[in-house]
Enzyme design. Structure first.
Site, PDB file in Angstrom:
ATOM      1  N   ILE A   1       0.845  -1.184   0.000  1.00  0.00           N
ATOM      2  CA  ILE A   1       0.000   0.000   0.000  1.00  0.00           C
ATOM      3  C   ILE A   1       0.882   1.237   0.000  1.00  0.00           C
ATOM      4  CG2 ILE A   1      -1.884  -1.185   1.194  1.00  0.00           C
ATOM      5  CD1 ILE A   1      -1.107   0.410   3.717  1.00  0.00           C
ATOM      6  N   SER A   2       0.333   2.336  -0.506  1.00  0.00           N
ATOM      7  CA  SER A   2       1.017   3.621  -0.546  1.00  0.00           C
ATOM      8  C   SER A   2       2.302   3.492  -1.376  1.00  0.00           C
ATOM      9  CB  SER A   2       1.272   4.118   0.883  1.00  0.00           C
ATOM     10  OG  SER A   2       1.670   5.461   0.898  1.00  0.00           O
ATOM     11  N   ASN A   3       3.456   3.862  -0.821  1.00  0.00           N
ATOM     12  CA  ASN A   3       4.697   3.655  -1.566  1.00  0.00           C
ATOM     13  C   ASN A   3       4.926   2.174  -1.849  1.00  0.00           C
ATOM     14  OD1 ASN A   3       5.282   6.348  -1.663  1.00  0.00           O
ATOM     15  ND2 ASN A   3       6.955   6.295  -0.201  1.00  0.00           N
TER      16      ASN A   3
ATOM     17  N   GLY B   1      -2.565  -1.232  -3.150  1.00  0.00           N
ATOM     18  CA  GLY B   1      -3.494  -0.319  -2.507  1.00  0.00           C
ATOM     19  C   GLY B   1      -2.951   1.092  -2.485  1.00  0.00           C
TER      20      GLY B   1
END
Length: 603
Positions: free
Chosen positions: A270-272, A294
């Site tokens: 998720i994210s980075n 995500g």
């Protein structure tokens, strides 16, 4: 926990890359990377893989697990506290939020951990890789979940995402800190972090050795490695998967070899971390079975790079938010409005916005952001990042990373240090330094380390300087923009199913700037990419424990877990991949517990 070192056989021979049984044989070959500082530890009884023996109740505790000696914590203590910190930094564990009841679970998972340093070709600094092998691993149905830490977190930064899903299912889970992490170096003391998380002198097998002779301040890998780690995110993920195969060979020698041909590999983040697994999906070689990403930070043609919208938000968002009503709390209006009003006046004086009073200035800043693609939903959720000074934190560190600057070379004159009560730089204490590896998020401010600006009484000067590295010209701007160009993502490899999940209200990585253009480009090229857009979901599940955020927003993790379930069933031949969906959800409201019907999970 047993800290007996284990020699993990480094595969000098080529790894045979082949697909899972339902796909054509993998034929591509390549040499395995060489891993250093190899370790293995055992985690059973009161110290399991998933929570270090804390369980859900212990992870919910408001204070971290204590160190017996604050200045000299043991590897066991550091690991347990890192698990506590990283669970709480990613998941909403608050009662009523649904974790452990509606989705996810925290169960004891006994097993072993294998860890090492790995280095991608061309890099000067290693990244950490770690593989958790549960005792319940099924060598007859071989599966590896490989993940990259979110944000700039340390090696356990994806425990709540990949570990929580894969370990209870008997899969090995491989992690990489993707060249960032919490291996801070205290230059005043000449101390950094060793492989087991404990402090050590420079030259003593540290996970990060900054190329500097400076004797004051704090250096950390994401900002000061001079490697631009984001450019290599995909290769970090692949090396973690390769280390997983080597670790499984060592864990189960009678069942070896473990190869990409006989072991399923699913990447998730998720994210980075979401951006990293998408970058992994584009790499050559038939080594990856599926990807779940995500809220990914991903930069493609038609998107806005993170540095662009981050520096714009750092400069304009505090003022622009005064134009909006019904902002989530915190940040508290009584504290924020005076500061945001000052920002509006400073922007007007600098000629950045227009308006003769605060209201018109706020409208000018708001309209400037809207004109570049910001939605009201993203702006409202972005108020949290303003309150926690996250925009400035990201801008300062990423400018250094993209420009491949070393310690003492950062553009705009920023540096990092502990601060005294007078806000002047000071040396960190031994207790502060000992906790960095477990407590820090990978980018200051936090865990007692702060950004030190050259003009602390004129913060707009620094923010304008950081913004000019994208919007302006000059040698530093060209250097930073060249680094950003190196992070440009390609298409996923043909035949790899990819699921992307993003909250429509994400205020840190707005989908309009990242996942939406990525999905459009991939789908138009005929790649197998599915897209779930989740209404009323913002970026930080961990902050849903704040009452107003929990009342307004739904968590994103349930959809990531569900996507993993769907992908796994598809690879088993037990179901088709889901179609694109805009998922309608129902915020639970103040004082209410989340219900399954609130999530509107696609079926």
């Amino acid at each position: 926990m047993n800290l007996t070192p284990v020699r993990i056989a480094v595969a000098g021979a080529a790894l045979a890359l082949a697909a899972c049984a339902a796909q054509p044989p993998r034929t591509a070959k390549e040499s395995a990377p060489v891993f250093s500082q190899l370790r293995t530890t055992e985690h059973r009884g009161g110290d399991d893989l998933l929570s270090g023996g804390l369980g859900l109740a212990g992870l919910r505790a408001p204070t971290p697990p204590a160190f017996a000696d604050a200045e000299r914590p043991t590897p066991i203590e550091l690991r347990r506290r890192a698990l506590w910190s990283n669970w709480r930094g990613i998941a909403d564990l608050a009662p009523g939020g649904g974790y452990g009841e509606l989705y996810g679970r925290v169960v004891p998972v006994p097993g072993r951990e294998f860890s090492a340093y790995a280095t991608v070709p061309g890099a000067s600094q290693p990244h950490r890789v770690l593989v958790q092998v549960p005792d319940a691993f099924d060598a007859g149905k071989r599966c590896v979940v490989v993940a990259a830490s979110s944000g700039s977190r340390g090696i356990y930064g994806s425990i709540a995402v990949a570990g929580a899903w894969g370990l209870p299912k008997g899969c090995a889970v491989a992690y990489t800190d993707k060249g960032a992490g919490t291996d801070y170096v205290d230059l005043d003391a000449g101390q950094g972090v060793r492989a087991d998380g404990t402090g050590g002198a420079r030259g003593d097998g540290l996970a990060f050795e900054p190329a500097t002779d400076a004797t004051s301040g704090v250096a950390f890998k994401h900002a000061h490695s001079k490697d631009n780690p984001e450019a290599d995110w995909g290769r970090h993920v692949k090396q973690a998967a390769q280390f997983a195969l080597q670790s499984l060979d060592a864990a189960f020698p009678d069942a070896a070899p473990f190869t990409f041909g006989n072991t399923r590999v699913i990447a998730v983040g998720i994210s980075n971390g979401g951006g990293a697994v998408l970058r992994a999906a584009e790499l050559d070689g038939d080594w990856l079975d599926a990807v779940v990403a995500g809220e990914p930070n991903v930069f493609v043609e038609g998107a806005r790079p993170l540095y662009d919208y981050t520096t714009q938000a750092a400069l304009l968002m505090p003022c622009a938010l005064l134009h909006l009503q019904d902002l989530p709390q915190p940040p508290l209006a009584a504290q924020s409005v005076p500061l945001w009003t000052q920002r509006c006046a400073a922007l007007k004086a600098a000629g950045v916005i227009e308006g003769g009073d605060t209201a018109s200035q706020a409208r000018s800043a708001y309209e400037a952001m809207k004109a570049t693609g910001w939605t009201d939903e993203a702006l409202r959720a972005g108020a949290l990042s303003v309150g926690f000074d996250l925009w400035r934190a990201v801008a300062a560190a990423y400018a250094s990373a993209y420009g491949r600057y070393g310690f003492g070379e950062m553009p705009c004159g920023n540096r990092y240090s502990a601060l005294g009560t007078d806000f002047a730089p000071r040396a960190a204490t031994a207790a502060e330094r000992a906790a960095w590896w477990s407590d820090a998020s990978g980018i200051p401010p936090g865990a007692g380390v702060h950004i030190v600006e050259p003009n602390p009484t004129a913060p707009l000067t620094t923010l304008q300087c950081l913004r000019a590295l994208w919007a302006g010209e000059g040698a530093d701007a060209l250097r930073v923009k060249r680094g950003i160009a190196e992070t440009h993502a390609g298409l996923p490899r043909e035949g790899v199913p990819v699921m992307v999940i993003h909250g429509t209200d994400d205020g840190l990585i707005p989908p309009a700037f990242s996942s939406a253009p990525y999905v459009r480009r991939a789908q138009s090229a005929g790649r197998d990419v599915r897209y779930w857009q989740v209404r009323n979901a913002q970026h930080f599940d961990a902050f849903l424990g704040l009452p107003d955020y929990g009342a307004r927003y739904v968590p994103l993790l349930p959809y990531v877990y569900e996507a993993l379930d769907r992908v796994s069933a598809h690879l088993d031949g037990a179901g088709s991949l889901p179609t694109d969906a805009v998922i309608e959800t129902t915020p639970r409201g103040a004082g209410k517990a989340l219900r399954a019907s609130d999530l509107g999970m696609p079926r």
